[in-house]
Design a protein around this motif. Structure first.
Motif, mmCIF file in Angstrom:
data_model
loop_
_atom_site.group_PDB
_atom_site.id
_atom_site.type_symbol
_atom_site.label_atom_id
_atom_site.label_comp_id
_atom_site.label_asym_id
_atom_site.label_seq_id
_atom_site.Cartn_x
_atom_site.Cartn_y
_atom_site.Cartn_z
ATOM 1 N N THR B 9 1.068 -16.433 7.694
ATOM 2 C CA THR B 9 2.287 -16.722 8.438
ATOM 3 C C THR B 9 3.509 -16.616 7.537
ATOM 4 O OG1 THR B 9 1.970 -19.066 8.028
ATOM 5 C CG2 THR B 9 1.148 -18.207 10.110
ATOM 6 N N HIS B 10 3.358 -16.983 6.290
ATOM 7 C CA HIS B 10 4.442 -16.890 5.319
ATOM 8 C C HIS B 10 3.898 -16.352 4.003
ATOM 9 C CE1 HIS B 10 5.921 -19.986 8.116
ATOM 10 N NE2 HIS B 10 7.121 -19.568 7.801
ATOM 11 N N LEU B 11 4.770 -15.660 3.269
ATOM 12 C CA LEU B 11 4.356 -15.036 2.024
ATOM 13 C C LEU B 11 5.571 -14.864 1.135
ATOM 14 C CD1 LEU B 11 1.653 -13.888 1.012
ATOM 15 C CD2 LEU B 11 2.264 -11.719 2.060
ATOM 16 N N ILE B 12 5.412 -15.206 -0.129
ATOM 17 C CA ILE B 12 6.483 -14.971 -1.109
ATOM 18 C C ILE B 12 5.936 -14.036 -2.182
ATOM 19 C CG2 ILE B 12 8.054 -15.995 -2.798
ATOM 20 C CD1 ILE B 12 7.941 -18.582 -1.178
ATOM 21 N N LYS B 13 6.636 -12.942 -2.421
ATOM 22 C CA LYS B 13 6.210 -11.964 -3.416
ATOM 23 C C LYS B 13 7.375 -11.656 -4.357
ATOM 24 C CE LYS B 13 1.938 -10.760 -2.339
ATOM 25 N NZ LYS B 13 0.817 -10.799 -3.331
ATOM 26 N N THR B 14 7.033 -11.124 -5.508
ATOM 27 C CA THR B 14 8.025 -10.733 -6.497
ATOM 28 C C THR B 14 8.344 -9.256 -6.341
ATOM 29 O OG1 THR B 14 7.203 -12.413 -8.012
ATOM 30 C CG2 THR B 14 8.544 -10.642 -8.965
ATOM 31 N N ARG B 15 9.591 -8.909 -6.580
ATOM 32 C CA ARG B 15 10.019 -7.506 -6.513
ATOM 33 C C ARG B 15 9.079 -6.626 -7.335
ATOM 34 N NH1 ARG B 15 16.045 -6.701 -8.432
ATOM 35 N NH2 ARG B 15 15.042 -7.574 -10.278
ATOM 36 N N GLY B 16 8.656 -5.495 -6.774
ATOM 37 C CA GLY B 16 7.765 -4.568 -7.454
ATOM 38 C C GLY B 16 6.292 -4.766 -7.111
ATOM 39 N N GLN B 17 5.965 -5.929 -6.558
ATOM 40 C CA GLN B 17 4.569 -6.181 -6.191
ATOM 41 C C GLN B 17 4.200 -5.445 -4.903
ATOM 42 O OE1 GLN B 17 4.307 -10.577 -6.127
ATOM 43 N NE2 GLN B 17 2.957 -10.420 -7.923
ATOM 44 N N GLN B 18 2.929 -5.568 -4.546
ATOM 45 C CA GLN B 18 2.402 -4.979 -3.327
ATOM 46 C C GLN B 18 1.927 -6.110 -2.409
ATOM 47 O OE1 GLN B 18 -1.211 -4.991 -2.686
ATOM 48 N NE2 GLN B 18 -1.091 -3.804 -0.795
ATOM 49 N N VAL B 19 1.989 -5.867 -1.096
ATOM 50 C CA VAL B 19 1.587 -6.889 -0.138
ATOM 51 C C VAL B 19 0.783 -6.257 1.000
ATOM 52 C CG1 VAL B 19 3.668 -6.717 1.309
ATOM 53 C CG2 VAL B 19 2.415 -8.882 1.178
ATOM 54 N N THR B 20 -0.171 -7.027 1.527
ATOM 55 C CA THR B 20 -0.954 -6.591 2.685
ATOM 56 C C THR B 20 -0.862 -7.656 3.770
ATOM 57 O OG1 THR B 20 -2.521 -5.316 1.335
ATOM 58 C CG2 THR B 20 -3.235 -5.989 3.537
ATOM 59 N N LEU B 21 -0.464 -7.234 4.956
ATOM 60 C CA LEU B 21 -0.369 -8.118 6.111
ATOM 61 C C LEU B 21 -1.431 -7.692 7.121
ATOM 62 C CD1 LEU B 21 3.526 -8.094 6.577
ATOM 63 C CD2 LEU B 21 2.140 -9.423 4.978
ATOM 64 N N ARG B 22 -1.961 -8.667 7.865
ATOM 65 C CA ARG B 22 -3.067 -8.396 8.760
ATOM 66 C C ARG B 22 -2.765 -8.775 10.201
ATOM 67 N NH1 ARG B 22 -4.880 -9.795 3.805
ATOM 68 N NH2 ARG B 22 -6.424 -8.391 2.857
ATOM 69 N N CYS B 23 -3.401 -8.052 11.119
ATOM 70 C CA CYS B 23 -3.153 -8.254 12.552
ATOM 71 C C CYS B 23 -4.442 -8.035 13.333
ATOM 72 C CB CYS B 23 -2.084 -7.284 13.030
ATOM 73 S SG CYS B 23 -1.842 -7.257 14.817
ATOM 74 N N SER B 24 -4.747 -8.988 14.219
ATOM 75 C CA SER B 24 -5.837 -8.819 15.171
ATOM 76 C C SER B 24 -5.228 -8.706 16.558
ATOM 77 C CB SER B 24 -6.790 -10.010 15.114
ATOM 78 O OG SER B 24 -7.457 -10.046 13.881
ATOM 79 N N PRO B 25 -5.511 -7.627 17.264
ATOM 80 C CA PRO B 25 -4.862 -7.416 18.565
ATOM 81 C C PRO B 25 -5.420 -8.346 19.639
ATOM 82 C CG PRO B 25 -6.472 -5.696 18.174
ATOM 83 C CD PRO B 25 -6.407 -6.516 16.919
ATOM 84 N N LYS B 26 -4.702 -8.428 20.729
ATOM 85 C CA LYS B 26 -5.143 -9.174 21.900
ATOM 86 C C LYS B 26 -6.433 -8.554 22.427
ATOM 87 C CE LYS B 26 -3.579 -10.427 26.547
ATOM 88 N NZ LYS B 26 -2.462 -10.361 27.518
ATOM 89 N N SER B 27 -7.323 -9.387 22.942
ATOM 90 C CA SER B 27 -8.572 -8.905 23.500
ATOM 91 C C SER B 27 -8.316 -7.864 24.589
ATOM 92 C CB SER B 27 -9.346 -10.092 24.090
ATOM 93 O OG SER B 27 -10.536 -9.648 24.709
ATOM 94 N N GLY B 28 -9.007 -6.726 24.471
ATOM 95 C CA GLY B 28 -8.820 -5.653 25.444
ATOM 96 C C GLY B 28 -7.812 -4.604 25.036
ATOM 97 N N HIS B 29 -7.043 -4.885 23.996
ATOM 98 C CA HIS B 29 -6.062 -3.923 23.487
ATOM 99 C C HIS B 29 -6.668 -3.106 22.359
ATOM 100 C CE1 HIS B 29 -2.180 -6.128 25.001
ATOM 101 N NE2 HIS B 29 -2.982 -5.739 25.980
#
Lengths: 114, 113
Positions: B9-29
């Motif tokens: 829900t929240h994430l703090i990263k430093t400039r130059g770093q890499q980040v991965t965000l995740r998503c699970s779709p609604k059922s049936g989508h």
């Protein structure tokens, strides 16, 4: 041509008033015009949507008016309540090509005073 | 019936770093779209995934990439983070690419310091 222009940026009304939010678009490939409501810390939630073959659609206290020739559409909130205080976004999308994704307006922050 | 789920829900990263965000779709989508929402602005389309392929892309640099898995869930990756990447990242799911029944998640708030 993908832009959707929204006004006003902010709006304050008394409880029971009828706030009106306006949007204009340029891309004639758009054929779906939704309105979203967003509360702080939440994602946008679909309120109501209209297709260009009708000029007005009502769902509860929310009404969309659509003017195809002017490429404009608006949201009216009847009998507004303090719980309606949120940010409202208009959007548009088309059925083909680059228009298929939702293009959003810049948002209107609505405050309904008790 | 769960709607669209995003993590974290929240994430703090430093400039130059890499980040991965995740998503699970609604059922049936089966289609996932990603949007970036800067503070006080409307969401901006990043890209859309359908059948594990990127189908459409908005005006974002190649530092933004994604992936869709066989179970329709998706990841958004951002490399070489810039301060300007600080935003709320929203995932929206729908049925079939080009369908209009979008459901949005609550987003991931990314802060780059």
């Amino acid at each position: 041509q993908q832009q959707v222009k929204q006004s006003p940026q902010s709006l304050i009304v008394q409880k029971g008033g009828i706030p009106i939010i306006n949007c204009a678009y340029e891309n004639t490939a758009f054929d779906y015009f939704p309105w979203y409501q967003q509360f702080p810390g939440k994602g946008p939630a679909l309120l109501i949507a209209i297709r260009p073959d009708v000029s007005e659609k009502k769902e509860g206290r929310f009404t969309i008016s659509f003017n195809k020739s002017a490429k404009q559409f608006s949201l009216h909130i009847m009998d507004s309540q303090p719980g309606d205080s949120a940010t409202y976004f208009c959007a548009a999308a088309g059925s083909s090509g680059s228009a298929r994704q939702l293009t959003f307006g810049s948002g209107t922050q609505l405050t309904v005073l008790p | 019936d769960a709607g669209v789920t995003q993590s974290p829900t929240h994430l703090i990263k430093t400039r130059g770093q890499q980040v991965t965000l995740r998503c699970s779709p609604k059922s049936g989508h089966d289609t996932v779209s990603w949007y970036q929402q800067a503070l006080g602005q409307g969401p901006q389309f990043i890209f859309q995934y359908y059948e594990e392929e990127e189908r459409q892309r908005g005006n974002f640099p190649d530092r933004f990439s994604g992936h869709q898995f066989p179970n329709y869930s998706s990841e958004l990756n951002v490399n070489a983070l810039l301060l300007g990447d600080s935003a709320l990242y929203l995932c929206a799911s729908s049925f079939r690419a080009g369908g209009y029944g979008y459901t949005f998640g609550s987003g991931t708030r990314l802060t780059v310091v």
